[in-house]
Motif scaffolding. Structure first.
Motif, PDB file in Angstrom:
ATOM      1  N   SER A  87       0.788  -1.192   0.054  1.00 43.80           N
ATOM      2  CA  SER A  87      -0.027  -0.057   0.090  1.00 43.80           C
ATOM      3  C   SER A  87       0.930   1.063  -0.093  1.00 43.80           C
ATOM      4  O   SER A  87       2.034   1.168   0.003  1.00 43.80           O
ATOM      5  N   CYS A 101      -7.115   3.637   9.212  1.00 39.93           N
ATOM      6  CA  CYS A 101      -7.107   2.223   8.986  1.00 39.93           C
ATOM      7  C   CYS A 101      -5.907   1.616   9.276  1.00 39.93           C
ATOM      8  O   CYS A 101      -4.725   2.297   9.286  1.00 39.93           O
ATOM      9  N   VAL A 103      -3.585  -2.260   9.478  1.00 37.51           N
ATOM     10  CA  VAL A 103      -3.131  -3.575   8.957  1.00 37.51           C
ATOM     11  C   VAL A 103      -2.475  -4.484  10.195  1.00 37.51           C
ATOM     12  O   VAL A 103      -1.581  -3.716  10.982  1.00 37.51           O
ATOM     13  N   LYS A 115      -0.602   1.827  10.792  1.00 41.71           N
ATOM     14  CA  LYS A 115      -1.532   2.898  10.006  1.00 41.71           C
ATOM     15  C   LYS A 115      -1.073   2.615   8.523  1.00 41.71           C
ATOM     16  O   LYS A 115       0.001   2.534   7.972  1.00 41.71           O
ATOM     17  N   VAL A 116      -2.199   2.450   7.706  1.00 38.92           N
ATOM     18  CA  VAL A 116      -2.174   2.344   6.037  1.00 38.92           C
ATOM     19  C   VAL A 116      -3.294   3.178   5.698  1.00 38.92           C
ATOM     20  O   VAL A 116      -4.395   3.713   6.511  1.00 38.92           O
ATOM     21  N   CYS A 118      -6.755   3.703   3.715  1.00 36.68           N
ATOM     22  CA  CYS A 118      -7.943   2.719   4.029  1.00 36.68           C
ATOM     23  C   CYS A 118      -8.238   2.196   2.604  1.00 36.68           C
ATOM     24  O   CYS A 118      -8.061   2.751   1.505  1.00 36.68           O
ATOM     25  N   ASN A 121      -9.137  -5.131   2.740  1.00 36.98           N
ATOM     26  CA  ASN A 121      -8.389  -5.879   3.664  1.00 36.98           C
ATOM     27  C   ASN A 121      -7.635  -4.956   4.539  1.00 36.98           C
ATOM     28  O   ASN A 121      -6.578  -5.413   5.042  1.00 36.98           O
ATOM     29  N   THR A 122      -8.380  -4.021   5.078  1.00 39.73           N
ATOM     30  CA  THR A 122      -7.843  -3.224   6.088  1.00 39.73           C
ATOM     31  C   THR A 122      -8.786  -3.184   7.253  1.00 39.73           C
ATOM     32  O   THR A 122     -10.165  -3.644   6.999  1.00 39.73           O
ATOM     33  N   TYR A 123      -8.305  -2.853   8.248  1.00 38.18           N
ATOM     34  CA  TYR A 123      -9.370  -2.527   9.492  1.00 38.18           C
ATOM     35  C   TYR A 123      -9.471  -1.143   9.850  1.00 38.18           C
ATOM     36  O   TYR A 123      -8.475  -0.433  10.035  1.00 38.18           O
ATOM     37  N   GLN A 124     -10.736  -0.684  10.118  1.00 35.54           N
ATOM     38  CA  GLN A 124     -10.904   0.826  10.319  1.00 35.54           C
ATOM     39  C   GLN A 124     -11.299   0.828  11.725  1.00 35.54           C
ATOM     40  O   GLN A 124     -11.848   0.060  12.263  1.00 35.54           O
TER      41      GLN A 124
END
Length: 167
Positions: A87, A101, A103, A115-116, A118, A121-124
């Motif tokens: 990403s 967001c 991972v 942190k990545v 959004c 396959n990510t979590y918010q």
């Protein structure tokens, strides 16, 4: 009367007319009670104010999460597959806030969140609950969460729980 001192006209003799003089009344009991009451109020008011502030901060009323059906959710988000595309450059900041967001670059038992931007396959982060390690609080405070992350610091004040939703 014999043996009594003369008094000015219209005043009774000392001791009255056979009645002993009343002892002076001390009023220190009321003052002590007033001082104790004021001290107790000065101590309790700030404590109650801080407790109310802490409850207000933990239960953020601006959460726009809707109830979800109960299901067993993983405690930590699973790691991304190794063939996942890289990403955009993640931020190195370790503090996670609502709307971020993340991972998991670790394992389910030893999660390492990053942190990545959004995307799939990510979590918010739906909610960050400070000063606790009770991940079950996400069920009531952020019922839309599908996972949670518990950060347990050696200083309990720095503990927190992240309520996460899979994107």
């Amino acid at each position: 009367m014999p043996g009594q001192q003369p008094t000015p006209w219209g005043q009774p003799p000392p001791g009255g007319y056979g009645i002993p003089p009343a002892a002076p009344v001390k009023k220190t009991g009321g003052r002590i009670a007033l001082i104790v009451t004021l001290v107790v109020l000065l101590v309790l008011c700030p404590c109650l104010g801080l407790a109310g502030w802490a409850v207000w901060k933990i239960a953020d009323p601006s959460d726009d999460v809707a109830p979800r059906p109960s299901s067993s959710a993983p405690v930590f988000p699973p790691a991304l597959p190794s063939d996942a595309p890289p990403s955009a450059a993640p931020t190195p900041d370790r503090e996670f806030a609502r709307g971020d967001c993340v991972v998991n670059e670790g394992t389910e038992e030893n999660a390492e969140l990053r942190k990545v931007p959004c995307g799939p396959n990510t979590y918010q982060v739906l909610l960050r609950i400070p000063a606790t390690t009770d991940g079950d609080r996400c069920e009531t405070l952020a019922p839309q969460a599908t996972a949670n992350y518990v950060h347990d610091n050696s200083v309990d004040l720095f503990d927190y729980v992240l309520c996460l939703k899979k994107r």
